[in-house]
Design an enzyme around this catalytic site. Sequence first.
Site, PDB file in Angstrom:
ATOM      1  N   ASP A  92     -42.411  24.351  -7.108  1.00 38.86           N
ATOM      2  CA  ASP A  92     -42.658  25.715  -7.594  1.00 38.86           C
ATOM      3  C   ASP A  92     -43.685  25.689  -8.728  1.00 38.86           C
ATOM      4  O   ASP A  92     -44.071  26.741  -9.247  1.00 38.86           O
ATOM      5  CB  ASP A  92     -41.369  26.441  -7.981  1.00 38.86           C
ATOM      6  CG  ASP A  92     -40.617  25.775  -9.112  1.00 38.86           C
ATOM      7  OD1 ASP A  92     -41.008  24.667  -9.529  1.00 38.86           O
ATOM      8  OD2 ASP A  92     -39.618  26.361  -9.591  1.00 38.86           O
ATOM      9  N   SER A  93     -44.194  24.497  -9.049  1.00 41.92           N
ATOM     10  CA  SER A  93     -45.396  24.396  -9.892  1.00 41.92           C
ATOM     11  C   SER A  93     -46.547  25.151  -9.224  1.00 41.92           C
ATOM     12  O   SER A  93     -47.561  25.447  -9.857  1.00 41.92           O
ATOM     13  CB  SER A  93     -45.784  22.921 -10.117  1.00 41.92           C
ATOM     14  OG  SER A  93     -45.793  22.223  -8.886  1.00 41.92           O
TER      15      SER A  93
ATOM     16  N   GLU B  12     -36.863  14.682 -15.173  1.00 38.90           N
ATOM     17  CA  GLU B  12     -38.118  15.132 -15.791  1.00 38.90           C
ATOM     18  C   GLU B  12     -37.984  15.173 -17.315  1.00 38.90           C
ATOM     19  O   GLU B  12     -37.004  15.718 -17.856  1.00 38.90           O
ATOM     20  CB  GLU B  12     -38.504  16.532 -15.272  1.00 38.90           C
ATOM     21  CG  GLU B  12     -39.763  17.052 -15.951  1.00 38.90           C
ATOM     22  CD  GLU B  12     -40.432  18.236 -15.253  1.00 38.90           C
ATOM     23  OE1 GLU B  12     -39.984  18.656 -14.174  1.00 38.90           O
ATOM     24  OE2 GLU B  12     -41.431  18.732 -15.817  1.00 38.90           O
TER      25      GLU B  12
ATOM     26  N   LYS C 295     -35.133  21.184  -3.164  1.00 36.95           N
ATOM     27  CA  LYS C 295     -34.879  20.701  -4.527  1.00 36.95           C
ATOM     28  C   LYS C 295     -34.503  21.901  -5.377  1.00 36.95           C
ATOM     29  O   LYS C 295     -35.107  22.960  -5.250  1.00 36.95           O
ATOM     30  CB  LYS C 295     -36.117  20.007  -5.095  1.00 36.95           C
ATOM     31  CG  LYS C 295     -35.948  19.569  -6.550  1.00 36.95           C
ATOM     32  CD  LYS C 295     -37.017  18.602  -6.991  1.00 36.95           C
ATOM     33  CE  LYS C 295     -38.329  19.223  -7.385  1.00 36.95           C
ATOM     34  NZ  LYS C 295     -38.226  20.230  -8.484  1.00 36.95           N
TER      35      LYS C 295
ATOM     36  N   ASP D 125     -39.204  23.217  -3.118  1.00 35.58           N
ATOM     37  CA  ASP D 125     -38.459  23.722  -4.273  1.00 35.58           C
ATOM     38  C   ASP D 125     -37.814  25.063  -3.963  1.00 35.58           C
ATOM     39  O   ASP D 125     -38.433  25.938  -3.342  1.00 35.58           O
ATOM     40  CB  ASP D 125     -39.414  23.934  -5.453  1.00 35.58           C
ATOM     41  CG  ASP D 125     -39.309  22.817  -6.470  1.00 35.58           C
ATOM     42  OD1 ASP D 125     -38.306  22.077  -6.464  1.00 35.58           O
ATOM     43  OD2 ASP D 125     -40.245  22.689  -7.276  1.00 35.58           O
TER      44      ASP D 125
ATOM     45  N   GLU E  64     -32.980  23.023  -9.536  1.00 36.61           N
ATOM     46  CA  GLU E  64     -32.816  22.578 -10.918  1.00 36.61           C
ATOM     47  C   GLU E  64     -31.386  22.816 -11.386  1.00 36.61           C
ATOM     48  O   GLU E  64     -30.806  23.872 -11.104  1.00 36.61           O
ATOM     49  CB  GLU E  64     -33.806  23.328 -11.822  1.00 36.61           C
ATOM     50  CG  GLU E  64     -35.249  23.046 -11.455  1.00 36.61           C
ATOM     51  CD  GLU E  64     -36.245  23.788 -12.345  1.00 36.61           C
ATOM     52  OE1 GLU E  64     -35.829  24.406 -13.353  1.00 36.61           O
ATOM     53  OE2 GLU E  64     -37.448  23.743 -12.019  1.00 36.61           O
TER      54      GLU E  64
HETATM   55  O1  KIV Z   1     -42.536  22.051  -9.200  1.00 31.50           O
HETATM   56  C1  KIV Z   1     -42.854  20.858  -9.269  1.00 31.50           C
HETATM   57  O2  KIV Z   1     -43.998  20.461  -8.996  1.00 31.50           O
HETATM   58  C2  KIV Z   1     -41.829  19.920  -9.678  1.00 31.50           C
HETATM   59  C3  KIV Z   1     -42.248  18.528 -10.019  1.00 31.50           C
HETATM   60  C4  KIV Z   1     -43.083  18.503 -11.216  1.00 31.50           C
HETATM   61  C5  KIV Z   1     -41.088  17.617 -10.103  1.00 31.50           C
HETATM   62  O3  KIV Z   1     -40.702  20.273  -9.739  1.00 31.50           O
END
Ligand code: KIV
Length: 302
Positions: free
Chosen positions: A83-84, A220, A151, A122, A153
């Site tokens: 989600d970056s 992280e 993934k 994510d 959090e």
């Molecule tokens: O969103 C993302 O790119 C991430 C990584 C930095 C682990 O969660």
Amino acid sequence: MRFLPALPSPDARLLRGLPDPFPGGRIFLGGKGAGAMAVRKTNILDLARMKDDGQKIVMITAYDALFARIFDDVGVDVILVGDSLGQVVLGYSDTLNVTMEDMVRHTGAAARGRKRAFLVADMPFLSYQPSIADAIRNAGRLLQAGAEAVKLEGGRNAEETIRAIASADIPVMGHIGLTPQSVHRMGGYRVQGKTDPQRERLLDDAAAVQEAGAFSVVLEGIPAALAGEITRALSIPTIGIGAGVACDGQVLVMQDLLGLFDEFRPKFVKRFGELRKPVVEAVGAYAAAVRDGSFPGKEHSF
Ligand code: KIV
């Protein structure tokens, strides 16, 4: 320029008589038609085996088919549609505005680009926090878009959600420590686990994520020694970002490692390339050629 090592793909290794680094435990995907190639896909059993064998896991983010294909060709083990996306593609200042629609669209694109790498997507903010039913439904949507795992959090606070998604046979990667969706609770993007209470909390978060059924966990922004302690304590692979070398694997955001993203440079980022400069030069040369009439030439015209 240093770049990720160009590992021969498992198929290329087999053709050259080299040992398959991941014997067994993979599914075979056939394409369509007579020329279809069998592709040996990386799966969660391969990743577990890599931890057991002390073989480092290479993970990188990608958000579209073009880069997913390039990274797959290089031989990375895991591609993360992070989600970056919000910051490095969509232009937001944090990850909080990324939607399920964004993630489904970009997960589908990355899935169409890669053949072999394991694909993780994510779960964006508010796609799993409101209810277990939302979490399972949204995780399922990401699998339908082409991911093989999701993934999310959270540690002890996300235990029930991870257990429910994993019980629906959707592989879950945890993410603890500096969790960007909690930027306001943390008071900014700060290294976590520096004090004794934070350290205890992170050890407990890591145990909770594993007990709930996650197959792996991202660590992280935590001190290297603590990440090493967590990695040794867990049987599932840890993937570090700003968490030192003792993790079972590493992940970086592609724009950071390629030297394309200039807005800020966290200490943990190593730029393995400086691609912004050649891009600026190439586009500058194009603009100059259009303006002075030297492009298109006869050879580019019909
Ligand atoms: O969103 C993302 O790119 C991430 C990584 C930095 C682990 O969660």
